[in-house]
Scaffold this active site. Structure first.
Site, PDB file in Angstrom:
ATOM      1  N   ASP A 141       0.832  -1.202   0.000  1.00  0.00           N
ATOM      2  CA  ASP A 141       0.000   0.000   0.000  1.00  0.00           C
ATOM      3  C   ASP A 141       0.878   1.269   0.000  1.00  0.00           C
ATOM      4  O   ASP A 141       0.693   2.181   0.807  1.00  0.00           O
ATOM      5  CB  ASP A 141      -0.955  -0.003   1.208  1.00  0.00           C
ATOM      6  CG  ASP A 141      -1.963   1.153   1.123  1.00  0.00           C
ATOM      7  OD1 ASP A 141      -2.255   1.597   0.000  1.00  0.00           O
ATOM      8  OD2 ASP A 141      -2.436   1.608   2.182  1.00  0.00           O
ATOM      9  N   HIS A 184      -2.896   0.992  11.716  1.00  0.00           N
ATOM     10  CA  HIS A 184      -2.851  -0.435  11.383  1.00  0.00           C
ATOM     11  C   HIS A 184      -1.422  -0.929  11.181  1.00  0.00           C
ATOM     12  O   HIS A 184      -0.498  -0.125  11.038  1.00  0.00           O
ATOM     13  CB  HIS A 184      -3.677  -0.726  10.124  1.00  0.00           C
ATOM     14  CG  HIS A 184      -3.477   0.295   9.034  1.00  0.00           C
ATOM     15  ND1 HIS A 184      -4.345   1.334   8.817  1.00  0.00           N
ATOM     16  CD2 HIS A 184      -2.489   0.463   8.129  1.00  0.00           C
ATOM     17  CE1 HIS A 184      -3.912   2.084   7.813  1.00  0.00           C
ATOM     18  NE2 HIS A 184      -2.783   1.582   7.379  1.00  0.00           N
ATOM     19  N   GLN A 252      -3.945  -5.108   5.775  1.00  0.00           N
ATOM     20  CA  GLN A 252      -3.680  -4.097   6.817  1.00  0.00           C
ATOM     21  C   GLN A 252      -4.644  -4.308   7.982  1.00  0.00           C
ATOM     22  O   GLN A 252      -5.846  -4.093   7.835  1.00  0.00           O
ATOM     23  CB  GLN A 252      -3.841  -2.688   6.224  1.00  0.00           C
ATOM     24  CG  GLN A 252      -2.713  -2.324   5.267  1.00  0.00           C
ATOM     25  CD  GLN A 252      -3.026  -1.131   4.380  1.00  0.00           C
ATOM     26  OE1 GLN A 252      -4.015  -1.125   3.636  1.00  0.00           O
ATOM     27  NE2 GLN A 252      -2.195  -0.106   4.441  1.00  0.00           N
ATOM     28  N   ARG A 282       3.958  12.701  10.735  1.00  0.00           N
ATOM     29  CA  ARG A 282       2.653  12.648  10.051  1.00  0.00           C
ATOM     30  C   ARG A 282       1.906  11.419  10.562  1.00  0.00           C
ATOM     31  O   ARG A 282       2.360  10.285  10.392  1.00  0.00           O
ATOM     32  CB  ARG A 282       2.854  12.543   8.546  1.00  0.00           C
ATOM     33  CG  ARG A 282       1.555  12.328   7.748  1.00  0.00           C
ATOM     34  CD  ARG A 282       1.917  11.984   6.312  1.00  0.00           C
ATOM     35  NE  ARG A 282       0.814  11.823   5.403  1.00  0.00           N
ATOM     36  CZ  ARG A 282       0.128  10.684   5.220  1.00  0.00           C
ATOM     37  NH1 ARG A 282       0.384   9.618   5.938  1.00  0.00           N
ATOM     38  NH2 ARG A 282      -0.825  10.636   4.318  1.00  0.00           N
ATOM     39  N   ASP A 284      -0.831   8.946  10.269  1.00  0.00           N
ATOM     40  CA  ASP A 284      -1.625   8.480   9.136  1.00  0.00           C
ATOM     41  C   ASP A 284      -3.030   8.048   9.575  1.00  0.00           C
ATOM     42  O   ASP A 284      -3.206   7.414  10.617  1.00  0.00           O
ATOM     43  CB  ASP A 284      -0.881   7.287   8.512  1.00  0.00           C
ATOM     44  CG  ASP A 284      -1.550   6.764   7.265  1.00  0.00           C
ATOM     45  OD1 ASP A 284      -1.685   7.539   6.312  1.00  0.00           O
ATOM     46  OD2 ASP A 284      -1.943   5.578   7.254  1.00  0.00           O
ATOM     47  N   GLU A 326      -3.327  13.408   9.261  1.00  0.00           N
ATOM     48  CA  GLU A 326      -3.800  13.042   7.926  1.00  0.00           C
ATOM     49  C   GLU A 326      -5.228  12.550   8.111  1.00  0.00           C
ATOM     50  O   GLU A 326      -5.474  11.406   8.469  1.00  0.00           O
ATOM     51  CB  GLU A 326      -2.918  11.953   7.299  1.00  0.00           C
ATOM     52  CG  GLU A 326      -3.184  11.787   5.819  1.00  0.00           C
ATOM     53  CD  GLU A 326      -3.981  10.556   5.422  1.00  0.00           C
ATOM     54  OE1 GLU A 326      -4.412  10.486   4.269  1.00  0.00           O
ATOM     55  OE2 GLU A 326      -4.190   9.647   6.254  1.00  0.00           O
ATOM     56  N   HIS A 395       0.373  11.698  -2.925  1.00  0.00           N
ATOM     57  CA  HIS A 395       0.490  10.321  -3.411  1.00  0.00           C
ATOM     58  C   HIS A 395      -0.854   9.604  -3.467  1.00  0.00           C
ATOM     59  O   HIS A 395      -0.948   8.498  -3.976  1.00  0.00           O
ATOM     60  CB  HIS A 395       1.442   9.550  -2.494  1.00  0.00           C
ATOM     61  CG  HIS A 395       0.845   9.332  -1.132  1.00  0.00           C
ATOM     62  ND1 HIS A 395       0.615  10.358  -0.247  1.00  0.00           N
ATOM     63  CD2 HIS A 395       0.380   8.206  -0.523  1.00  0.00           C
ATOM     64  CE1 HIS A 395       0.051   9.865   0.845  1.00  0.00           C
ATOM     65  NE2 HIS A 395      -0.100   8.578   0.709  1.00  0.00           N
ATOM     66  N   ASP A 396      -1.908  10.228  -2.909  1.00  0.00           N
ATOM     67  CA  ASP A 396      -3.224   9.599  -2.887  1.00  0.00           C
ATOM     68  C   ASP A 396      -4.105  10.133  -4.013  1.00  0.00           C
ATOM     69  O   ASP A 396      -3.747  11.060  -4.728  1.00  0.00           O
ATOM     70  CB  ASP A 396      -3.881   9.833  -1.525  1.00  0.00           C
ATOM     71  CG  ASP A 396      -3.378   8.830  -0.480  1.00  0.00           C
ATOM     72  OD1 ASP A 396      -3.026   7.701  -0.868  1.00  0.00           O
ATOM     73  OD2 ASP A 396      -3.333   9.191   0.709  1.00  0.00           O
ATOM     74  N   ARG A 520      -3.383   4.796  -8.125  1.00  0.00           N
ATOM     75  CA  ARG A 520      -2.574   5.835  -7.477  1.00  0.00           C
ATOM     76  C   ARG A 520      -1.099   5.721  -7.854  1.00  0.00           C
ATOM     77  O   ARG A 520      -0.352   6.687  -7.772  1.00  0.00           O
ATOM     78  CB  ARG A 520      -2.718   5.754  -5.944  1.00  0.00           C
ATOM     79  CG  ARG A 520      -4.095   6.148  -5.444  1.00  0.00           C
ATOM     80  CD  ARG A 520      -4.226   5.958  -3.943  1.00  0.00           C
ATOM     81  NE  ARG A 520      -4.019   4.571  -3.545  1.00  0.00           N
ATOM     82  CZ  ARG A 520      -3.943   4.141  -2.289  1.00  0.00           C
ATOM     83  NH1 ARG A 520      -4.051   5.013  -1.307  1.00  0.00           N
ATOM     84  NH2 ARG A 520      -3.760   2.872  -2.006  1.00  0.00           N
TER      85      ARG A 520
HETATM   86  C1  GLC Z   1      -3.408   7.078   4.240  1.00  0.00           C
HETATM   87  C2  GLC Z   1      -2.350   7.086   3.159  1.00  0.00           C
HETATM   88  C3  GLC Z   1      -2.777   6.180   2.036  1.00  0.00           C
HETATM   89  C4  GLC Z   1      -2.993   4.793   2.575  1.00  0.00           C
HETATM   90  C5  GLC Z   1      -3.948   4.802   3.762  1.00  0.00           C
HETATM   91  C6  GLC Z   1      -3.941   3.497   4.487  1.00  0.00           C
HETATM   92  O1  GLC Z   1      -4.594   7.608   3.796  1.00  0.00           O
HETATM   93  O2  GLC Z   1      -2.137   8.385   2.705  1.00  0.00           O
HETATM   94  O3  GLC Z   1      -1.830   6.165   1.005  1.00  0.00           O
HETATM   95  O4  GLC Z   1      -3.501   3.966   1.567  1.00  0.00           O
HETATM   96  O5  GLC Z   1      -3.592   5.780   4.708  1.00  0.00           O
HETATM   97  O6  GLC Z   1      -2.740   3.360   5.190  1.00  0.00           O
END
Ligand code: GLC
Length: 654
Positions: A141, A184, A252, A282, A284, A326, A395-396, A520
């Site tokens: 991922d 996760h 995950q 950061r 996540d 995030e 990146h998303d 992505r």
């Molecule tokens: C966050 C990341 C993304 C990832 C998701 C799960 O949103 O930016 O790329 O797929 O978390 O970890």
């Protein structure tokens, strides 16, 4: 705050700590712990009071903080003290960020270090290196499926490479941002493996269920994050014969924050990375930290309590380290991740401005700023000592997460409007010049998101393919316009690697079975450094983007009005192709008028329609970017297609 119950527990804990760490100088630690302990204790209790071993866990928590304080390098302890003095350091207009994949931007960490001059050249001084930790080989991922929170992927380097890089960045006055994936782990992580082997302790680290009874209840309200590649929120594990909660990909596993030991483990990991030299961590997917049957399992109150607790604990051990939230959620929810109160309920100092990002893409497709204006107007106020990460691409994927009420307020119908945007960016709509790809289409809800690089979505790729110079020029202007907005809006502009040289989609991911179903990857490029060299060759696309961006960055750094002290006033102007706002300097009373034209034809702005309290012109204006007077006809300002101005009163600007 002095409160007997918490302080009697603290006294007991301190006796043990003093015995255990008697050689250490913990003065600063104790001062900060004393100041924060009541809040830490209260939050810990709100979350975990039901646990029989509450005071044992509380002791373990403080011990973890103390150990990491002892491990904290001297240079970072000094930085903590400097930043305690200069606590608004990150609100300055001096900061310009870039997010990148280490192995996309460079080969590995050592190579990245050798490329720091590139950031210096452009003016970037805050670098977010996306996850570089060990992941399952073909199920990573993009690095967010972590198998070991302390082990760097061998292909990328070693822990020593990270600290060497961090030290070098510090000498060059650059800030380092690193991820901690708090929600996760991958199934390959030791905790998951031990859970699989039947260890009760680690089974309690995750959400595991023997049958579908509870998962089915959860599913009633939980949306699907990756509906195409990982439908549902639970995955059957053959070895354990249990259902595992897997909100993102099925590899995950969601961590169970009902368990105080999970909280302590993750705090330990955050502090570990702070100690390796991450200036900013950061966090996540923070919206997902707490799961409750009957809810969407996003933005729950406890998720906020967890973040407050993480912040308070981090302030004791590593107060110079900041958090980025995030949380790509609805506009009203995003601001809550700054916390409710700057002192008593602080969460993250920085948050992704996903709302602005999506609104900008709306204005690009519609060529008008109706929804952009409305959406910014509806953005709730944020706390002081909190700032946005303003970005165009990352990146998303791009989710069209606007507020339906805003869409309706400007006269569109939400479903049809989102459908239009999706069709526009995936190149299906009329004569769209965008070359994006669908991502996360959900046939049950009709929801759909978009992948693609900035250059491809904005029409540069098409212009290049057609060798159409006019289209290329328009796309370049457009790219610069969007950057002029994120650089002046208020917050830290976060560029995405490759965009500064017009990198288009990379479709080679389609040849890799482990990536092919996740579009992505099209916008996670490997930088072609020969092409990047073109930034020095006049006339090339790379030159025409890189150099004006570099100039915008250098101008921004000079303008104190662009520091983020909630000092922006939005102008409601009749011309709906324009975005117009003022930025003030809270100290010197100066201001800058930002004007952007999202249309492909020239537009004008009647200056007398501006909000006089926010814009009071004394003399002729000058554009800070070109250092020229803009074209005016009487009191009308002329803005060429996709052009932008940062205007100041020329009498005051000398
Ligand atoms: C966050 C990341 C993304 C990832 C998701 C799960 O949103 O930016 O790329 O797929 O978390 O970890």
């Amino acid at each position: 705050m002095y409160e007997q119950e918490s302080f009697s527990l603290l006294n007991e804990i301190l006796v043990d700590l003093e015995i255990e760490f008697k050689q250490e100088d913990l003065r600063h630690f104790y001062t900060r712990l004393g100041a924060n302990f009541y809040t830490i204790y209260s939050l810990f209790k709100l979350l975990y009071a039901d646990h029989a071993d509450f005071s044992i866990h509380a002791r373990h928590l403080v011990e973890t903080m103390a150990r990491q304080y002892i491990n904290r390098p001297k240079a970072l302890k000094k930085l903590d003290i400097d930043r305690e003095k200069d606590h608004n350091w990150f609100l300055s207009q001096q900061w310009i960020g870039m997010a990148l994949y280490c192995d996309g931007f460079a080969n590995d960490l050592k190579d990245l270090k050798s490329k720091l001059h590139y950031f210096q050249e452009l003016g970037i001084n805050l670098v977010h290196i996306m996850p570089i930790l060990k992941c399952p080989l073909d199920e990573c991922d993009g690095g967010y499926a972590i198998s070991d929170f302390r082990k760097i992927d061998e292909k990328i380097g070693t822990l020593e490479d990270v600290t060497t890089l961090a030290n070098e960045m510090r000498t060059q006055e650059m800030a380092l941002v690193m991820d901690v994936v708090v929600n996760h782990t991958s199934y390959e992580h030791e905790w998951a493996q031990r859970a699989r082997d039947g260890e009760k302790k680690y089974q309690d680290y995750f959400y595991l269920f023997d049958n579908r009874e509870i998962p089915d209840m959860f599913e009633k309200n939980m949306p699907e994050i990756f509906p195409e590649i990982a439908p549902g929120n639970f995955t059957w594990d053959e070895q354990m014969e249990k259902w595992v909660m897997t909100v993102f990909n099925n590899y995950q596993w969601d961590l169970n924050y009902n368990n105080p030991e999970v909280f302590i483990e993750m705090l330990d990991i955050i502090l570990f990375w702070a100690n390796q030299g991450a200036d900013i961590v950061r966090l996540d997917a923070v919206a997902f930290l707490w799961k409750k049957v009957g809810s969407t399992c996003q933005n729950e109150r406890e998720a906020h309590l967890i973040l407050q607790l993480m912040k308070d604990c981090c302030q004791v051990t590593a107060p110079g380290t900041l958090f980025i939230a995030e949380a790509i959620v609805m506009p009203v929810e995003i601001v809550k991740y700054f916390g409710e109160d700057a002192v008593n309920a602080k969460e993250c100092e920085i948050a992704y401005n996903a709302t602005l990002m999506a609104l900008i893409w709306d204005a690009v497709a519609t060529k008008n700023t109706k929804l952009l204006y409305q959406g910014i107007k509806s953005l709730p106020d944020k706390l002081e000592r909190a700032t946005w990460l303003n970005y165009i691409r990352c990146h998303d994927d791009i989710g069209l997460g606007f507020d339906d009420a805003d869409i309706i307020a400007v006269g569109y119908e939400p479903i049809a409007h989102r459908r239009f945007l999706f069709d526009y960016y995936t190149g299906v709509y009329g004569d769209s010049i965008a070359k994006g790809m669908p991502f996360g289409r959900n046939n049950k809800t009709g929801d759909a998101r978009i992948s693609g690089s900035l250059a491809s979505l904005i029409g540069l790729q098409k212009g290049l393919e057609d060798s159409n110079e006019a289209d290329i020029e328009n796309a370049i202007q457009h790219i610069l316009l969007l950057h002029s907005i994120i650089m002046s809006f208020g917050g830290i502009p976060l560029l995405y690697y490759g965009d500064e040289i017009g990198t288009i989609n990379d479709n080679t991911y389609l040849d890799d079975v482990s990536k092919a179903n996740d579009s992505r990857w099209a916008h996670r490029p490997k930088i072609d450094w020969d092409k990047a060299e073109n930034r020095n060759k006049p006339g090339t696309v790379e030159y025409r983007i890189f150099n004006p961006l570099k100039h915008l960055i250098s101008v921004r750094k000079e303008i104190t009005c662009f520091a983020d002290f909630n000092n922006r006033v939005l102008h409601n102007v009749p011309n709906t192709h324009l975005l117009v706002f003022s930025r003030f300097d809270i100290h010197k009373h100066g201001h800058v008028l930002v004007v952007g034209n999202f249309d492909s034809s020239p537009q004008y702005l009647d200056m007398d329609t501006l909000n006089k309290t926010a814009f009071n012109q004394y003399g002729p204006m000058i554009d800070l970017i070109s250092k020229c007077k803009p074209t005016m006809f009487k009191n009308q300002l002329v803005i060429p297609p996709f052009h932008y101005y940062w205007l100041v009163d020329s009498e005051r600007y000398r």
